[in-house]
Design an enzyme around this catalytic site. Structure first.
Site, PDB file in Angstrom:
ATOM      1  N   GLU A  62      17.008  50.846  -9.825  1.00  0.00           N
ATOM      2  CA  GLU A  62      16.774  51.525 -11.105  1.00  0.00           C
ATOM      3  C   GLU A  62      18.057  51.737 -11.892  1.00  0.00           C
ATOM      4  O   GLU A  62      18.231  52.744 -12.576  1.00  0.00           O
ATOM      5  CB  GLU A  62      16.012  52.834 -10.873  1.00  0.00           C
ATOM      6  N   GLU A  79       6.333  47.390  -6.557  1.00  0.00           N
ATOM      7  CA  GLU A  79       5.826  48.746  -6.291  1.00  0.00           C
ATOM      8  C   GLU A  79       4.559  49.014  -7.097  1.00  0.00           C
ATOM      9  O   GLU A  79       4.503  49.951  -7.891  1.00  0.00           O
ATOM     10  CB  GLU A  79       6.895  49.796  -6.626  1.00  0.00           C
TER      11      GLU A  79
END
Length: 565
Positions: free
Chosen positions: A334, A436
């Site tokens: 991220e 995810e």
């Protein structure tokens, strides 16, 4: 020359008959714009991007303060959004955003970023925010568009703003099925010769897929997996239904080393070894995580060369312990949304150094970027493309990009929007993995629809090379039952679970039986890529000695059999 105004009244709703929804998007004056935020100063300035003027917001005391205008979105319609923004000061993790506050007819609100540009600095000058946003399908009363900078309310400029309805590009299930047929399947030709005493009509050929090649996986909780919870049902479900896995948290640095020098890799290693013994491939998640609240306190106390040395040692040690066990690594998780390590070291290129260290530690493992709001939402899609292009150009070992795909609560995945965003990211020229995936709905039948739409859109894109869900059991899912395929101590199947497994194990697997035609000696099947068996059945009995196995990849495959009594 500038003019200044302070307004706190609500402007009238604006509806334009042309394609442009905004009025005065060039900010040549303050007309049609609300100076949203008490005490903020709004003015037009000649420090513009285009035209003669731009809008300057100063004296801001909250991140949401900025120019605002009421427009109207039609539920379910898509809109192309664009603007240029510039900040006047630097701050770690600073972003600029085009936001909406949607008021629904039931009185509820939804605040959402249409487009975000991360890690923006004053020296960047004007940065371009652009993307495509799909409005919620829920009935909408009003939409207020506004500009902001976050997390710190620094002064900014905005210019050349535009919102137009996106036309064309509508994707259907038939479109996706066509891509799936072209990308995920190949032709199988079974050539059959028979002895003269054999009647062709008595011969049947069964083409049976035993294993899929395409990666369908899940996140796995090491504690629950190693403890063999639910009487082994948790493990059994993973072993039976998935061919890839990713440790949910047990390889993350805060788990491995919560206190300096107190390391524990064993839970992850025990799980990985058992998964691999069942033929399941495993990806690594993650080496470092740049969001500040996921950095251990003892790491936050470090700086300079000591921090660099500690991070390098952690990466090298972790990759040494997992060498030969993992297929992938998410290097700097991220990083689009958090840059703690770069900020702490005052080195904006440290993200590239992390890839260099990882690539040198294990040149054989594939290294990934991994981020959110890039497919499930489009707020960061273009930023992510830019980041992927920069890391790829640097030649530091980037192999692919990971897209997380956490869809919002009760948000139906839009297959057209998913395709547009994947098309954008495919411009990096790298494979895309869905790392995810999850959706949310309290209604399990609605949840089943959501999963099916998302999976069809993702599997039906040629750049996607693997799909991993972020869990499946309500007792081991970060979003609980509303995202689960199975629930309860006995892992009771929900409607969503039935739907997903029907896709994985029925619709996207091949099992066809054909009678040998009288007019020819060939049976042809178009099958999904994977491992196969060909069975020859004569007068209702399989001739097991003629069974053949093969692996089907891209390109046709031929098998020859001779049938005799």
């Amino acid at each position: 020359m500038t003019s200044t105004v302070r307004l706190w009244s609500v402007a009238c709703l604006v509806m334009l008959t042309s394609g442009e929804l905004l009025q005065n998007g060039g900010f040549e004056s303050l007309d049609h714009w609300i100076c949203w935020g008490a005490g903020m100063q709004c003015e037009v300035t000649t420090y513009k991007h285009g035209g003669s003027h731009a809008f300057k917001a100063s004296g801001r005391t909250a991140s949401w303060m900025g120019p605002s205008q009421n427009i109207q979105f039609v539920p379910g319609h898509s809109y192309r959004v664009s603007a240029w923004m510039k900040v006047f000061a630097d701050h770690p993790d600073q972003s600029v955003d085009i936001m909406v506050d949607i008021t629904f007819t039931d009185g509820s609100h939804q605040y959402e970023a249409l487009v975000t540009h991360y890690n923006v600095k004053a020296s960047d000058g004007y940065v371009h925010l652009f993307g495509v946003y799909t409005a919620p399908t829920k009935p909408i009363q009003n939409t207020r568009l506004y500009f902001q900078s976050a997390p710190v309310p620094i002064d900014f400029l905005v210019d050349d703003a535009s919102v137009t309805e996106e036309t064309g590009g509508h994707v259907t299930i038939a479109d996706l099925n066509h891509v799936i047929d072209q990308q995920r399947k190949s032709d199988i030709h079974v050539h059959v010769s028979t002895a003269s005493v054999i009647t062709e009509g008595d011969v049947k050929i069964r083409v049976l897929q035993k294993k899929k090649s395409f990666p369908f996986g899940t996140a796995v909780n090491a504690g629950r997996y190693n403890a063999n919870l639910a009487g082994g049902k948790y493990r059994d479900f993973i072993h039976k239904h998935y061919n890839w896995a990713v440790p949910e948290g047990s390889l993350k640095w805060p788990f491995v080393e919560p206190q300096r020098g107190q390391q524990n890799y064993q839970p992850a290693l025990d799980m990985i070894h058992r998964l691999r013994s069942h033929g399941i491939k495993v990806r690594g998640h993650n080496l470092v995580w740049s969001l500040p609240h996921f950095v251990q306190n003892w790491v936050k106390a470090l700086s300079g060369n000591e921090l660099r040395t500690v991070v390098k040692h952690h990466i090298q040690q972790t990759m040494s312990k997992t060498r030969g066990l993992l297929e992938h690594w998410d290097v700097n998780n991220e990083n689009l949304h958090g840059t703690w390590f770069q900020d702490r070291l005052h080195d904006p290129d440290y993200d590239l150094e992390l890839f260099r260290i990882a690539h040198q530690a294990d040149p054989n493992v594939k290294l990934f970027l991994n981020d959110f709001n890039v497919v499930a939402s489009g707020a960061s899609t273009n930023d992510y493309l830019e980041q992927a292009q920069q890391v790829k150009k640097a030649g530091v070992g980037l192999s692919a990009i990971g897209v997380q795909c956490h869809f919002g609560d009760e948000v139906e995945p839009d297959i057209s929007a998913i395709k547009r965003r994947l098309d954008t990211l495919a411009g990096a020229g790298l494979p895309i993995w869905v790392t995810e995936l999850d959706v949310m709905s309290a209604d399990e039948n609605r949840r089943a629809d959501f999963y099916e739409h998302a999976l069809r859109a993702l599997y039906g894109h040629p750049a996607v090379e693997g799909i991993l869900m972020w869990g499946f059991w309500d007792q081991s899912h970060w979003r609980g039952e509303k995202a689960a395929l199975v629930k309860g101590d006995n892992l009771q199947m929900t409607a969503a679970g039935h739907r997903v497994l029907d896709l994985y194990e029925n619709q996207w697997m091949t099992d066809e039986t054909h009678t040998l035609p009288h007019s020819g000696n060939q049976v042809s099947v178009r099958g999904f890529h994977g491992d196969y068996e060909v069975h020859v059945i004569y007068q209702g009995t399989e001739l097991s000695s003629l069974r053949q196995t093969f692996t089907l990849g891209k390109g046709p495959h031929s098998v020859s059999v001779h049938v005799q009594k």
